[in-house]
Every structure is written in structure tokens, then in C-alpha cells.
Write an enzyme that holds these catalytic residues in place. Structure first.
Site, PDB file in Angstrom:
ATOM      1  N   ASP A 115      -4.736  12.816  12.095  1.00  0.00           N
ATOM      2  CA  ASP A 115      -3.476  13.560  11.929  1.00  0.00           C
ATOM      3  C   ASP A 115      -3.549  15.001  12.405  1.00  0.00           C
ATOM      4  O   ASP A 115      -2.878  15.891  11.868  1.00  0.00           O
ATOM      5  CB  ASP A 115      -3.016  13.526  10.456  1.00  0.00           C
ATOM      6  CG  ASP A 115      -2.813  12.115   9.962  1.00  0.00           C
ATOM      7  OD1 ASP A 115      -2.443  11.256  10.769  1.00  0.00           O
ATOM      8  OD2 ASP A 115      -3.039  11.880   8.762  1.00  0.00           O
TER       9      ASP A 115
ATOM     10  N   LYS B 193      -2.529  14.713  17.611  1.00  0.00           N
ATOM     11  CA  LYS B 193      -2.900  14.097  18.896  1.00  0.00           C
ATOM     12  C   LYS B 193      -1.664  13.640  19.665  1.00  0.00           C
ATOM     13  O   LYS B 193      -1.566  13.816  20.877  1.00  0.00           O
ATOM     14  CB  LYS B 193      -3.834  12.894  18.649  1.00  0.00           C
ATOM     15  CG  LYS B 193      -5.128  13.252  17.947  1.00  0.00           C
ATOM     16  CD  LYS B 193      -5.950  12.024  17.611  1.00  0.00           C
ATOM     17  CE  LYS B 193      -5.360  11.148  16.540  1.00  0.00           C
ATOM     18  NZ  LYS B 193      -5.293  11.738  15.195  1.00  0.00           N
TER      19      LYS B 193
ATOM     20  N   ASN C 176      -2.760   1.524  12.037  1.00  0.00           N
ATOM     21  CA  ASN C 176      -3.132   2.516  11.003  1.00  0.00           C
ATOM     22  C   ASN C 176      -2.790   3.919  11.504  1.00  0.00           C
ATOM     23  O   ASN C 176      -2.582   4.837  10.724  1.00  0.00           O
ATOM     24  CB  ASN C 176      -4.626   2.418  10.641  1.00  0.00           C
ATOM     25  CG  ASN C 176      -5.552   2.350  11.853  1.00  0.00           C
ATOM     26  OD1 ASN C 176      -5.109   2.190  12.982  1.00  0.00           O
ATOM     27  ND2 ASN C 176      -6.841   2.469  11.614  1.00  0.00           N
TER      28      ASN C 176
ATOM     29  N   GLY D 194      -0.587   6.943  13.114  1.00  0.00           N
ATOM     30  CA  GLY D 194       0.809   7.389  13.117  1.00  0.00           C
ATOM     31  C   GLY D 194       0.859   8.667  13.928  1.00  0.00           C
ATOM     32  O   GLY D 194       0.382   9.704  13.470  1.00  0.00           O
ATOM     33  N   HIS D 195       1.351   8.590  15.161  1.00  0.00           N
ATOM     34  CA  HIS D 195       1.358   9.744  16.055  1.00  0.00           C
ATOM     35  C   HIS D 195       2.795  10.226  16.227  1.00  0.00           C
ATOM     36  O   HIS D 195       3.650   9.496  16.726  1.00  0.00           O
ATOM     37  CB  HIS D 195       0.737   9.368  17.406  1.00  0.00           C
ATOM     38  CG  HIS D 195      -0.716   8.992  17.289  1.00  0.00           C
ATOM     39  ND1 HIS D 195      -1.468   8.560  18.353  1.00  0.00           N
ATOM     40  CD2 HIS D 195      -1.561   9.005  16.227  1.00  0.00           C
ATOM     41  CE1 HIS D 195      -2.710   8.317  17.938  1.00  0.00           C
ATOM     42  NE2 HIS D 195      -2.785   8.572  16.644  1.00  0.00           N
TER      43      HIS D 195
ATOM     44  N   GLN E 133      -7.039   8.101  14.960  1.00  0.00           N
ATOM     45  CA  GLN E 133      -7.841   8.579  13.811  1.00  0.00           C
ATOM     46  C   GLN E 133      -8.595   9.853  14.235  1.00  0.00           C
ATOM     47  O   GLN E 133      -8.063  10.626  15.008  1.00  0.00           O
ATOM     48  CB  GLN E 133      -8.808   7.486  13.324  1.00  0.00           C
ATOM     49  CG  GLN E 133      -8.117   6.318  12.635  1.00  0.00           C
ATOM     50  CD  GLN E 133      -7.448   5.332  13.564  1.00  0.00           C
ATOM     51  OE1 GLN E 133      -8.068   4.788  14.448  1.00  0.00           O
ATOM     52  NE2 GLN E 133      -6.177   5.069  13.352  1.00  0.00           N
TER      53      GLN E 133
ATOM     54  N   THR F 211     -12.686   4.538   9.234  1.00  0.00           N
ATOM     55  CA  THR F 211     -11.950   3.381   9.730  1.00  0.00           C
ATOM     56  C   THR F 211     -12.963   2.449  10.399  1.00  0.00           C
ATOM     57  O   THR F 211     -14.170   2.742  10.402  1.00  0.00           O
ATOM     58  CB  THR F 211     -10.798   3.803  10.655  1.00  0.00           C
ATOM     59  OG1 THR F 211      -9.955   2.666  10.895  1.00  0.00           O
ATOM     60  CG2 THR F 211     -11.289   4.393  11.976  1.00  0.00           C
TER      61      THR F 211
ATOM     62  N   PRO G  12       0.558  11.758   0.318  1.00  0.00           N
ATOM     63  CA  PRO G  12       0.263  13.177   0.511  1.00  0.00           C
ATOM     64  C   PRO G  12      -1.126  13.333   1.116  1.00  0.00           C
ATOM     65  O   PRO G  12      -2.051  12.612   0.752  1.00  0.00           O
ATOM     66  CB  PRO G  12       0.284  13.767  -0.905  1.00  0.00           C
ATOM     67  CG  PRO G  12       0.681  12.672  -1.820  1.00  0.00           C
ATOM     68  CD  PRO G  12       0.701  11.376  -1.086  1.00  0.00           C
TER      69      PRO G  12
HETATM   70  P1  GDP Z   1      -1.623  12.560  14.964  1.00  0.00           P
HETATM   71  O1  GDP Z   1      -1.824  11.337  14.161  1.00  0.00           O
HETATM   72  O2  GDP Z   1      -2.897  13.257  15.297  1.00  0.00           O
HETATM   73  O3  GDP Z   1      -0.781  12.341  16.185  1.00  0.00           O
HETATM   74  O4  GDP Z   1      -0.824  13.584  14.041  1.00  0.00           O
HETATM   75  P2  GDP Z   1       0.423  13.218  13.064  1.00  0.00           P
HETATM   76  O5  GDP Z   1       1.615  12.942  13.881  1.00  0.00           O
HETATM   77  O6  GDP Z   1       0.018  12.180  12.082  1.00  0.00           O
HETATM   78  O7  GDP Z   1       0.549  14.570  12.245  1.00  0.00           O
HETATM   79  C1  GDP Z   1       0.784  15.796  12.862  1.00  0.00           C
HETATM   80  C2  GDP Z   1       2.056  16.412  12.272  1.00  0.00           C
HETATM   81  O8  GDP Z   1       2.122  17.777  12.624  1.00  0.00           O
HETATM   82  C3  GDP Z   1       3.342  15.784  12.825  1.00  0.00           C
HETATM   83  O9  GDP Z   1       4.320  15.811  11.818  1.00  0.00           O
HETATM   84  C4  GDP Z   1       3.720  16.720  13.970  1.00  0.00           C
HETATM   85  O10 GDP Z   1       5.125  16.727  14.235  1.00  0.00           O
HETATM   86  C5  GDP Z   1       3.270  18.049  13.430  1.00  0.00           C
HETATM   87  N1  GDP Z   1       2.798  19.015  14.443  1.00  0.00           N
HETATM   88  C6  GDP Z   1       2.089  18.765  15.562  1.00  0.00           C
HETATM   89  N2  GDP Z   1       1.737  19.923  16.159  1.00  0.00           N
HETATM   90  C7  GDP Z   1       2.238  20.926  15.410  1.00  0.00           C
HETATM   91  C8  GDP Z   1       2.189  22.352  15.496  1.00  0.00           C
HETATM   92  O11 GDP Z   1       1.571  22.952  16.376  1.00  0.00           O
HETATM   93  N3  GDP Z   1       2.848  23.043  14.519  1.00  0.00           N
HETATM   94  C9  GDP Z   1       3.520  22.427  13.515  1.00  0.00           C
HETATM   95  N4  GDP Z   1       4.133  23.171  12.605  1.00  0.00           N
HETATM   96  N5  GDP Z   1       3.562  21.073  13.385  1.00  0.00           N
HETATM   97  C10 GDP Z   1       2.918  20.345  14.320  1.00  0.00           C
HETATM   98  P1  IMO Z   2      -4.017   8.911  13.169  1.00  0.00           P
HETATM   99  O1  IMO Z   2      -4.290   8.228  14.472  1.00  0.00           O
HETATM  100  C1  IMO Z   2      -5.423   9.773   9.146  1.00  0.00           C
HETATM  101  C2  IMO Z   2      -7.766   6.636   7.164  1.00  0.00           C
HETATM  102  C3  IMO Z   2      -7.154   5.968   5.946  1.00  0.00           C
HETATM  103  C4  IMO Z   2      -8.423   5.669   5.173  1.00  0.00           C
HETATM  104  C5  IMO Z   2      -9.424   5.285   6.262  1.00  0.00           C
HETATM  105  C6  IMO Z   2      -9.538   3.780   6.499  1.00  0.00           C
HETATM  106  O2  IMO Z   2      -2.588   9.024  12.815  1.00  0.00           O
HETATM  107  O3  IMO Z   2      -4.760  10.202  13.085  1.00  0.00           O
HETATM  108  P2  IMO Z   2      -7.959   1.989   7.685  1.00  0.00           P
HETATM  109  O4  IMO Z   2      -6.559   1.574   7.386  1.00  0.00           O
HETATM  110  O5  IMO Z   2      -8.149   2.529   9.053  1.00  0.00           O
HETATM  111  O6  IMO Z   2      -8.956   0.933   7.353  1.00  0.00           O
HETATM  112  O7  IMO Z   2      -8.255   3.199   6.643  1.00  0.00           O
HETATM  113  O8  IMO Z   2      -8.948   5.893   7.450  1.00  0.00           O
HETATM  114  N1  IMO Z   2      -6.919   6.592   8.376  1.00  0.00           N
HETATM  115  C7  IMO Z   2      -6.269   7.647   8.864  1.00  0.00           C
HETATM  116  N2  IMO Z   2      -6.147   8.921   8.394  1.00  0.00           N
HETATM  117  N3  IMO Z   2      -4.863   9.440  10.328  1.00  0.00           N
HETATM  118  C8  IMO Z   2      -5.019   8.193  10.840  1.00  0.00           C
HETATM  119  O9  IMO Z   2      -4.612   7.872  12.084  1.00  0.00           O
HETATM  120  C9  IMO Z   2      -5.707   7.222  10.082  1.00  0.00           C
HETATM  121  N4  IMO Z   2      -5.998   5.918  10.269  1.00  0.00           N
HETATM  122  C10 IMO Z   2      -6.761   5.557   9.226  1.00  0.00           C
HETATM  123  O10 IMO Z   2      -6.292   6.852   5.260  1.00  0.00           O
HETATM  124  O11 IMO Z   2      -8.898   6.832   4.557  1.00  0.00           O
HETATM  125 MG    MG Z   3      -1.306  10.538  12.297  1.00  0.00          MG
END
Ligand code: GDP
Ligand code: IMO
Ligand code: MG
Length: 429
Positions: free
Chosen positions: A23, A26, A48, A50-51, A228, A243, A308
Site C-alpha cells: 500500500d 504503487k 489480495n 488493491g492499487h 504487496q 504473503t 484500518p
Molecule cells: P498500492 O497498493 O501500493 O497501489 O497503494 P494503495 O492504493 O493501496 O494505497 C495508497 C493510497 O494512497 C491510495 O488511496 C492512493 O490514492 C493514495 N496516494 C497515493 N499517492 C499519494 C500521495 O502522494 N499523497 C496522498 N495524499 N495520497 C496518495
Molecule cells: P498491495 O499490492 C497490504 C497482507 C495481508 C496479510 C498478509 C497475507 O495493495 O500493496 P494474503 O491475503 O496475501 O495471504 O495476506 O499480506 N497483504 C497486503 N497488505 N497491501 C497488499 O497489497 C497486501 N496483500 C496482502 O494484509 O497481512
Molecule cells: Mg494496496
């Protein structure tokens, strides 16, 4: 070196890896950098992930399709190391279709990738429920799908779309496992959807690895999207709280079926702080108002499960370790804007262990990591608003000091900085 979204090496392969526990942002950075690439490929993980990205102000969360899909003319690929939930994939294609056309020439799904079935999802839930120390998985069936792959009883996508081979797998599993057979009867609806998705996906299934190798021969620019994060890697992460796939840059080659020598650059995306979803050690975790402030400002809720996210100070011991394991050419320090308004900001530069004393290297043993307390350097905060595009040098002075401290502690240059959610919100050197 990347000095703008346009400057990835033409004809080269660039890898972008999560440098923490996932998270890091990426998805947004892949979308930014994809503007000038030809192919974006995901090499591991499943739904798993979520981008999150914003396309023309609209929020989109992708779980399986690579985040380059919204760039016109871009091809996206999922290669052999990925696990695919076919029902969810059909839904995700529909979701993306509302914004941009998706066709088999734009989306290559590897025939070698393994399929997540209702069986794997059920097993994941059961294991988590019955475990003494649950991992806190996303319950998407990821671990069981990779387990079946390693045990050589899995179903590959190329076999799944063939009704005869899919049925043979189903019959064999029903014969070998009473639980499977019971589930097949009890959860008929889920299985119907599972079988039904095959025909809808068939035209996307191909020899994706071969296509990628051919694309390289034709000097196409390729960007690899990690899912991840490095600390969730099955080999190098905080096992068993990881993971089930190889998230690090090295894992990419096994999945893609090409040699490491073709890689041009590796970048690690790190938040300017750290978050973690699920269980497992997290030495710099905050349980005070600073942690609550970061969680609120950063809206730190899981993009897949809505849970959370635990928040803490940037852990430079872990980041340095990730830099060593992945060979980062640069760090993308993301969500810097979230720290704006804090009086003081800390960086964890070492750990203190009750028996082992001061630790500067990331331990292999999660039990030791769980007993570590963070040793932090304190830096002054900033209140001035941040630019969302332009040069890193345009950031407030204290933000630059913070970046310099991160670079020193993690032994890696920060080459890009994120200060907003949009596809234009990136600062470069
Ligand atoms: P990923 O799994 O690595 O692609 O990241 P996620 O999408 O799960 O979580 C990143 C969160 O931060 C998302 O809600 C994005 O919209 C937000 N985000 C990404 N880059 C920035 C940034 O530079 N500033 C802020 N405030 N939010 C960001
Ligand atoms: P992105 O690509 C954050 C975490 C789960 C758990 C562990 C194992 O959005 O960054 P799994 O379902 O993979 O067997 O769970 O890995 N986890 C993540 N945490 N971002 C993710 O993906 C994740 N994918 C798995 O919360 O701790
Ligand atoms: Mg994510």
C-alpha cells in the site's frame, strides 16, 4: 535516472517494487510512469492487491489488472507467478471497460498462471479462523492457491479455460478431498460462477511470457508492477506474516521467464511513514496521537478489505534492508504531503533489543523483530503546502532535510516524491 515521467529507458525493463508492507502507492506511480512505456506486467500476487489510481478525477481500485491499463495504447500482462481469480477478473475487466477499451491485444493473461477457486477462498477463511496465530490475510484464497501450485495439484489458467481439463481437475479434487466434494455441493452458486467465467476469459489467455520476450526483442519499453511489498515477500519478508509470493525484484524474473540482464532500473516505492495491514511485527508502529493523525490524514484503510492500516514512523532499518534485497536505483518517497502540519517527524534508524542491544540490520527472525523498540532520529516538521508537480528541490526546506535524512539512513537516493493522489502528482529530481 528518471527525471520525469517520460524518462524511463526506451526499450528497457524497469521494475517498481513496494518497499514496505504494501500500500505504498504503487498503483499511482505505475500509472504515472506507464505513460511512456509499451507494456506493464504484474509478476506475482493476486486479488489480495488493491492499487488505487485516479483517472480524470475518478477513483479506481485495481486488484488484478496492472495499473497501466488506463494509458492509451498500453498493453498489460499477468505472467506465470500471478494467481488469478477468474470471476473477479471478469468483473474487473467490466469495470475498466467503462473507462477505456480492454481487448485481448491489450490484456495478456498467462496460460501458466494459477487459478484461485472457491475451494482456495474457503480454505483461506477456515485456516485463518482456526489458527492460533492468524496471519490476518485478505481471505482471497492466495495462500491456498500458491500451496496447490507448489504441491503440483493446482489448475493453470490455460487448463481452466478448457472445459474438459477443468472438469478433470474438479473431479480429481472431489475424489481426493471430502471437504472439496462437500463444498462443491454446498456452494453450488460460487462454483457455477467459477465455471461460467472461463468462457468469458478465454480470449485473453495466451503465452504471455513468450509475448513479452518477443516485445523485448522489438525494443519495447516494459514496466513491471510489484504487488504487496518487499517485507511481505515469502522468502525475505517477516515470515510467517507475509504473503505467499515473491514480491521482490528477483522474483520477477522467475515469473516472467527472462534473464535478469535485461533489467535497466529498479525503484522502490515507500510511504514517508509506514503502514501495515494484518498481523506481524512492526517496530516503529505508533499507538499515540501521531499515529492517529497519520491514519486520519492518510486515510489509511485497506483498498481491498477496508481494514484500518496500522501506522508508524518511517523505518529506515527496514528500508535499507529492502534496498539491499531489491537493488533499488532510487526510492520513490510517497505521501509526503500527509506529514505536513506535524511539529516533529521521526525516522527509526536502529532497533533496541532487550537482550541483543542495539540492532542496525533487519533481523531474519520475526520473534526478535517483535521484541525490538525503535531508536529514532527527530526532525523538525513543516507547515507550508507542498507542490504536487515539478522538482523535488521545490519542497519546503524541512521536507528536504527529512528526505536527506531518509537517504542517509536507508543508503539510497530519493529520486521521486509523491504529494497527492493524482496521476500528475509526482516530483522528480
Ligand atoms: P498500492 O497498493 O501500493 O497501489 O497503494 P494503495 O492504493 O493501496 O494505497 C495508497 C493510497 O494512497 C491510495 O488511496 C492512493 O490514492 C493514495 N496516494 C497515493 N499517492 C499519494 C500521495 O502522494 N499523497 C496522498 N495524499 N495520497 C496518495
Ligand atoms: P498491495 O499490492 C497490504 C497482507 C495481508 C496479510 C498478509 C497475507 O495493495 O500493496 P494474503 O491475503 O496475501 O495471504 O495476506 O499480506 N497483504 C497486503 N497488505 N497491501 C497488499 O497489497 C497486501 N496483500 C496482502 O494484509 O497481512
Ligand atoms: Mg494496496
Amino acid at each position: 535516472m528518471v527525471t520525469s515521467a517520460n524518462s524511463l529507458k526506451k526499450g528497457g525493463v524497469t521494475i517498481l517494487v513496494g518497499a514496505q508492507w504494501g500500500d505504498e502507492g504503487k498503483g499511482k506511480w505505475i500509472d504515472i510512469l506507464a505513460e511512456n512505456t509499451n507494456i506493464v506486467a504484474r509478476y506475482q500476487g493476486g486479488n489480495n492487491a488493491g492499487h488505487t489510481l485516479y483517472v480524470d478525477g475518478e477513483k479506481v481500485v485495481l486488484h488484478q489488472i496492472p495499473s497501466g491499463i488506463f494509458r492509451e495504447g498500453q498493453t498489460c500482462a499477468l505472467t506465470s507467478g500471478v494467481v488469478i481469480n477468474p470471476v473477479e477478473m471478469v468483473e474487473e475487466i467490466k469495470k475498466v471497460q467503462k473507462i477505456i477499451q480492454v481487448s485481448p491485444d491489450r490484456l495478456w493473461l498467462s496460460a501458466r498462471s494459477h487459478v484461485i477457486s472457491p475451494w482456495h477462498i474457503w480454505l483461506d477463511g477456515k485456516k485463518e479462523k482456526e489458527a492460533q496465530n492468524p496471519i490476518g490475510t485478505t481471505k482471497r484464497g492466495i495462500g491456498p492457491a500458491y500451496s496447490d501450485k507448489a504441491a503440483r495439484v493446482g489448475l493453470r489458467l490455460g487448463e481452466y479455460i478448457d472445459p474438459v481439463r477443468r472438469q478433470a481437475w474438479f473431479d480429481r479434487m472431489s475424489y481426493e478431498s471430502e471437504d472439496f466434494s462437500k463444498l462443491a455441493k454446498e456452494n453450488a452458486e460460487a462454483w457455477e460462477a467459477f465455471h461460467g467465467a472461463a468462457e468469458k476469459l478465454a480470449s485473453y489467455v495466451c503465452n504471455a511470457e513468450q509475448n513479452l520476450r518477443a516485445a523485448m526483442q522489438h525494443s519495447q519499453t516494459i514496466l513491471l508492477e510489484g504487488a504487496q511489498g518487499a517485507l511481505l515477500d515469502i522468502n525475505h519478508g517477516t515470515y510467517p506474516y507475509v504473503t505467499s509470493s515473491e514480491t521482490c525484484s528477483g522474483g520477477a524474473f522467475a515469473s516472467l521467464g527472462f534473464a535478469p540482464k535485461y533489467v535497466d532500473k529498479v525503484y522502490g516505492v515507500a510511504k514517508a511513514y509506514v503502514t501495515r495491514v494484518g498481523e506481524g511485527p512492526f517496530p516503529s508502529e505508533l499507538h499515540d496521537e501521531d499515529g492517529a493523525y497519520i491514519a486520519k490524514q492518510g486515510n489509511e484503510f485497506g483498498a481491498t478489505t477496508g481494514r484500518p492500516r496500522r501506522c508508524g514512523w518511517l523505518d529506515a532499518v527496514a528500508l535499507k534492508y529492502c534496498q539491499e534485497v531489491n537493488g533499488f536505483d532510487g526510492i520513490i518517497l510517497n505521501k509526503m504531503d500527509i506529514l505536513t502540519g506535524m511539529q516533529e517527524i521521526k525516522i527509526c534508524t536502529a532497533y533496541k533489543h532487550p537482550k541483543l542491544g542495539l540492532i542496525k540490520e533487519f533481523p531474519w527472525d520475526g520473534n526478535i523483530l517483535a521484541e525490538c523498540k525503535p531508536v529514532c532520529e527527530t526532525l523538525p516538521g513543516w507547515t507550508d503546502p507542498m507542490p504536487t508537480s515539478g522538482k523535488i528541490a521545490d519542497l519546503p526546506e524541512n521536507a528536504l532535510k527529512y528526505i536527506a535524512a531518509v537517504e542517509q539512513a536507508a543508503n539510497c537516493k530519493v529520486t521521486m516524491v509523491g504529494t497527492g493522489v493524482n496521476r500528475t502528482d509526482g516530483l522528480f529530481l
